[in-house]
Design a protein around this motif. Structure first.
Motif, PDB file in Angstrom:
ATOM      1  N   ARG A  45      36.234  46.675  44.728  1.00 25.06           N
ATOM      2  CA  ARG A  45      35.588  45.589  43.997  1.00 25.06           C
ATOM      3  C   ARG A  45      35.267  44.487  44.985  1.00 25.06           C
ATOM      4  O   ARG A  45      36.094  44.144  45.826  1.00 25.06           O
ATOM      5  CB  ARG A  45      36.502  45.076  42.885  1.00 25.06           C
ATOM      6  N   TYR A  93      33.616  42.498  36.668  1.00 31.11           N
ATOM      7  CA  TYR A  93      34.934  42.080  36.199  1.00 31.11           C
ATOM      8  C   TYR A  93      35.110  40.580  36.386  1.00 31.11           C
ATOM      9  O   TYR A  93      34.644  39.997  37.366  1.00 31.11           O
ATOM     10  CB  TYR A  93      36.033  42.781  36.989  1.00 31.11           C
ATOM     11  N   CYS A  94      35.815  40.008  35.466  1.00 32.29           N
ATOM     12  CA  CYS A  94      36.280  38.637  35.581  1.00 32.29           C
ATOM     13  C   CYS A  94      37.739  38.704  36.021  1.00 32.29           C
ATOM     14  O   CYS A  94      38.501  39.556  35.529  1.00 32.29           O
ATOM     15  CB  CYS A  94      36.147  37.963  34.219  1.00 32.29           C
ATOM     16  N   ALA A  95      38.122  37.843  36.960  1.00 34.11           N
ATOM     17  CA  ALA A  95      39.495  37.848  37.452  1.00 34.11           C
ATOM     18  C   ALA A  95      39.951  36.419  37.720  1.00 34.11           C
ATOM     19  O   ALA A  95      39.129  35.538  37.998  1.00 34.11           O
ATOM     20  CB  ALA A  95      39.614  38.698  38.708  1.00 34.11           C
ATOM     21  N   PRO A 108      39.335  40.200  46.062  1.00 39.29           N
ATOM     22  CA  PRO A 108      39.941  40.832  44.882  1.00 39.29           C
ATOM     23  C   PRO A 108      41.453  40.984  44.987  1.00 39.29           C
ATOM     24  O   PRO A 108      42.154  40.892  43.972  1.00 39.29           O
ATOM     25  CB  PRO A 108      39.238  42.190  44.796  1.00 39.29           C
ATOM     26  N   TYR A 113      44.943  38.456  37.619  1.00 37.14           N
ATOM     27  CA  TYR A 113      44.609  38.844  36.245  1.00 37.14           C
ATOM     28  C   TYR A 113      43.171  39.358  36.210  1.00 37.14           C
ATOM     29  O   TYR A 113      42.277  38.758  36.807  1.00 37.14           O
ATOM     30  CB  TYR A 113      44.758  37.644  35.306  1.00 37.14           C
ATOM     31  N   TRP A 114      42.972  40.434  35.464  1.00 37.43           N
ATOM     32  CA  TRP A 114      41.664  41.084  35.406  1.00 37.43           C
ATOM     33  C   TRP A 114      41.281  41.381  33.966  1.00 37.43           C
ATOM     34  O   TRP A 114      42.131  41.725  33.136  1.00 37.43           O
ATOM     35  CB  TRP A 114      41.697  42.397  36.182  1.00 37.43           C
TER      36      TRP A 114
END
Length: 124
Positions: A45, A93-95, A108, A113-114
């Motif tokens: 990612r 993805y939001c993290a 990444p 938190y993902w």
């Protein structure tokens, strides 16, 4: 922190799309939060853009095309994507990570938190 992405879909080359990420459990002031992309066939990612107390950071290849914004009251992070290209295809993805507990919010491996991800497909 719980993260929920939405907004992914198929779009034509040159088109635009806005992704949303709604966060619960922490305020935006307490976290660094960003968008990451996993391209087809890749196990990795890559950071697209993020927001922290240091401000906004963007991956070089999306500067001028992608814009991150927030609705603090709704605890929502947006990714406005313009002039989309086939190489922008992937799962987005939001993290997030607690503020101060990372080196770079574009890395990444620094994120704790993902979300579950949302698929974006750009085709001609």
């Amino acid at each position: 922190v719980q993260l929920l992405e939405s907004g992914g879909r198929s779009v034509k080359v040159g088109g635009s799309l806005r992704l949303s990420c709604t966060a619960s459990g922490r305020n935006f002031d307490d976290i660094a939060i960003g968008w990451f992309r996993q391209s087809p066939g890749s196990d990795d990612r890559e950071g697209i853009g993020c927001l922290s107390t240091s401000g906004y950071e963007y991956r070089e290849s999306v500067k001028g095309r992608f814009i991150i914004s927030t609705d603090d009251a709704q605890k929502t992070l947006f990714l406005q994507m313009n002039r989309l290209q086939p190489e922008d295809t992937g799962v987005y993805y939001c993290a997030a990570v607690p503020e101060g507990d990372y080196n770079s919010c574009l890395q990444p491996y620094d994120m704790d938190y993902w979300g579950q991800g949302t698929q974006v497909t750009v085709s001609s």
